[in-house]
Design a protein around this motif. Sequence first.
Motif: not given
Length: 389
Positions: A232-242, A273-279
């Motif tokens: 994941n973009p932040d190893p401590g977070s479940p967030v993939w995109s925002l 089209l969803v990218e890792k860490g994409g906003n």
Amino acid sequence: MTRLARSSTVLPALALVLGVTTACSGDGGTPAPIPQVTQPTDQPSEPTPSESPSDSGSTGEDQGGGAEGPRAVGTLVDLLEVPWGVDFLPDGDAVVTERETGRVLEVTPDGTLSRLGAITAAVPQGEAGLLGVAVSPDFDTDSTLFFYVTTGSDNRVMSAVLEDGELGEPTVVLDGIPAGLIHDGGRIAFGPDGFLYVTTGETGDPGLAQDPDSLAGKILRITTDGRPAPGNPDPGSPVWSLGHRNVQGLAWDDQGRLWASEFGDSTWDELNLVEKGGNYGWPEVEGTGGGPDFIDPQLVWPVEQASPSGLAYADGHLWMAGLRGQRLWRIRVSDSGKASRPMAFFTEDYGRLRTVVASPDDQLWLTTSNRDGRGQPTEADDRIIVIQP
């Protein structure tokens, strides 16, 4: 396993082969007839800013296969109460959730309907309740189902073991996802990487979508025990995109790319089209034109033509179900990952369309959502309709 009185035994083998439209109701009601073929309509002339001539060609004709369009085979099951999530077991049967009742159902390819249990923690209110379902990729060994559930305090992911046709006691996998009367997200699906992807909405509080510390307005990526997935973009977070307003559709194409369908506000619905860490920009931007800090959608629609929920990939295309739009969109996906040539089918034939999934036998299962308080249900609603792509 409890057999439900209100089930349909439809779609005999001959109908599946020949496309004969058959439908019946277990309590004597007769669903509205389903046409064998509905002629497609090109997307109206409103602009789609993310599509360029080099992406879509200049002929104005759909370049994908199936020029005659998909056809409805028939109604598989009727008299459901706001079916929301659909996923398939290894044996080809499907698990279906009902938003309003909290029931978890099993539907076989021949239309037999059984009750597996219920998620009693689900609290239906507004757009919330028992929403998505995902079958564990290791179901043959762990017999586990995953659910997205609105409780009295939050949205959460829960799991339960299915054994001998009965659903066991659910356990919490991930909780603390903000909940509201609207914009709860709710779609969950396992990706090709084996991790669980979870869509959340911003619950009517747009600022949460840009808050990295909030789980609202995001696509999450977690392990089966609820931890942030490795990579994941932040190893401590479940967030993939925002930066999402309300994603309710997830699908992977045949090259493993993740696509998401998303409700806009008052102007543009989106296919991303969803990218890792994409906003993806919400609430700073709706549709395209957000600048270098945000990722533009691949396609947009006026909200009255889409209000998209379910998303599936089959027959070389994405298929997107429209609620307010009351139509099924077919979208071409190029080898390079460009979406183009949206075409609408079954416009207003079945009312509001919530979920579309690709079945193991290469058909589409399409659910109506006419009993969700915003539709005009027939005596047969809600239904699962089988579509031949």
